[in-house]
Scaffold this motif. Structure first.
Motif, mmCIF file in Angstrom:
data_model
loop_
_atom_site.group_PDB
_atom_site.id
_atom_site.type_symbol
_atom_site.label_atom_id
_atom_site.label_comp_id
_atom_site.label_asym_id
_atom_site.label_seq_id
_atom_site.Cartn_x
_atom_site.Cartn_y
_atom_site.Cartn_z
ATOM 1 N N UNK A 189 -8.383 -1.321 33.917
ATOM 2 C CA UNK A 189 -7.039 -1.713 33.475
ATOM 3 C C UNK A 189 -6.707 -3.150 33.859
ATOM 4 N N UNK A 190 -7.328 -3.642 34.941
ATOM 5 C CA UNK A 190 -6.964 -4.958 35.469
ATOM 6 C C UNK A 190 -8.034 -6.024 35.286
ATOM 7 N N UNK A 191 -9.285 -5.607 35.052
ATOM 8 C CA UNK A 191 -10.381 -6.570 34.927
ATOM 9 C C UNK A 191 -11.187 -6.265 33.670
ATOM 10 N N UNK A 192 -11.751 -7.329 33.080
ATOM 11 C CA UNK A 192 -12.643 -7.134 31.934
ATOM 12 C C UNK A 192 -14.107 -7.331 32.315
ATOM 13 N N UNK A 193 -14.364 -8.096 33.362
ATOM 14 C CA UNK A 193 -15.744 -8.370 33.800
ATOM 15 C C UNK A 193 -15.706 -8.661 35.292
ATOM 16 N N UNK A 194 -16.780 -8.288 35.965
ATOM 17 C CA UNK A 194 -16.795 -8.344 37.423
ATOM 18 C C UNK A 194 -18.230 -8.573 37.866
ATOM 19 N N UNK A 195 -18.471 -9.508 38.735
ATOM 20 C CA UNK A 195 -19.806 -9.715 39.267
ATOM 21 C C UNK A 195 -19.716 -10.063 40.742
ATOM 22 N N UNK A 196 -20.700 -9.604 41.481
ATOM 23 C CA UNK A 196 -20.692 -9.747 42.938
ATOM 24 C C UNK A 196 -22.121 -9.895 43.421
ATOM 25 N N UNK A 197 -22.312 -10.655 44.479
ATOM 26 C CA UNK A 197 -23.636 -10.783 45.070
ATOM 27 C C UNK A 197 -23.555 -11.060 46.553
#
Length: 291
Positions: free
Chosen positions: A157-165
């Protein structure tokens, strides 16, 4: 991840299981009724377990977190996972213990949205782990981390794409990079270095750099020095909306191998995904009362 890079393990504990279709279908009104300890092992003999359980299976004390037959315990400066879960689709039991020993515990808490509705809490970006499971070859030591995410709204609902490392440095500590596209049009872009004593320093991260898409064609990017192209070195989880892998990148002149995640929340929001997830995430609402 094992020191030889051949095996790795991910354990995620949920109250309000964000990737559970059952929780979404329930209207997300009772997170305690959708709890889970998800265990995934990667490498020879890798297994998967993620059972959505009801509130009767959840028991907590100051130093323990239990969901059904599996339990987390904080004792003597270590986080101990006692695992006893049914695997899917192999239909066997995954049992054993994983011990995480942090080099230090941080005091860092980072809001991922300006309104504080999503928060990242990196407890221990640098840790040693010991794995002892009931599978051949699954007795090893390695390096790892543990963190937490808290939220009051669905990720999709709040994000369209997310990346983490998270990338361990041979010199000192570890680098963490968090990037996300928020549905209000803003962008999250965070780079943090944690030293071995848990001290954190926000840094101006190298540029976002795209690299090869996953097998399900999920877009992937991470931070890398100009002119360097990251690459996958170890396949972990590959789903239509999510990819977890070990990748090699170069930041501030140092090549490092770390765990990377990419999450396409537009895909995850699709109603077609939920029935697919129900196959991988069985629902078990009841549990015997504790003696």
């Amino acid at each position: 991840m094992s020191h030889d890079g051949e095996r790795s393990i991910s354990i995620i504990s949920f109250i309000g299981s964000v990737f559970s279709p059952w929780y979404r279908w329930s209207g997300r009104k009772s997170p305690e009724n959708h709890c889970c300890i998800n265990v995934a092992t990667y490498g020879p003999g890798g297994r998967w377990t993620m059972t959505d359980r009801g509130r009767a299976a959840l028991h907590q004390t100051k130093n323990t977190f239990q969901v059904g037959p599996s339990k987390l315990t904080w004792a003597g400066g270590k986080l101990i996972f006692d695992i006893d879960e049914m695997t899917w689709p192999h239909l066997g039991r995954l049992k054993g213990r994983v011990t995480v020993t942090p080099s230090a515990v941080t005091g860092v808490e980072l809001p991922l949205k300006a309104d504080g509705s999503h928060v990242w809490r990196p407890f221990a970006p640098s840790s040693e782990i010991e794995v002892d499971l009931n599978q051949p070859g699954w007795q090893w030591t390695g390096h790892g981390y543990f963190d937490a995410n808290f939220g009051t709204a669905a990720l999709e609902d709040d994000f369209s794409y997310w990346t983490w490392g998270r990338f361990p440095s041979k010199a000192n500590g570890a680098w963490c990079f968090y990037d996300a596209s928020v549905r209000d049009g803003s962008e999250l872009a965070v780079g943090v270095h944690f030293d071995a004593d848990g001290r954190a320093e926000v840094v101006e991260a190298p540029p976002r750099t795209r690299f090869a898409r996953s097998k399900w064609l999920v877009r992937r990017e991470t931070r890398a020095d100009p002119g360097y192209t990251p690459r996958q070195v170890h396949d972990m989880l590959d789903a239509p909306f999510y990819c977890r892998s070990a990748i090699r990148t170069k930041v501030f002149g140092e090549e490092m191998v770390g765990v990377h995640e990419a999450l396409d929340l537009d895909r995850f929001a699709s109603p077609l995904i939920k029935p697919m997830l129900a196959v991988k995430v069985p629902r078990k609402p009841g549990w015997p009362s504790p003696r």
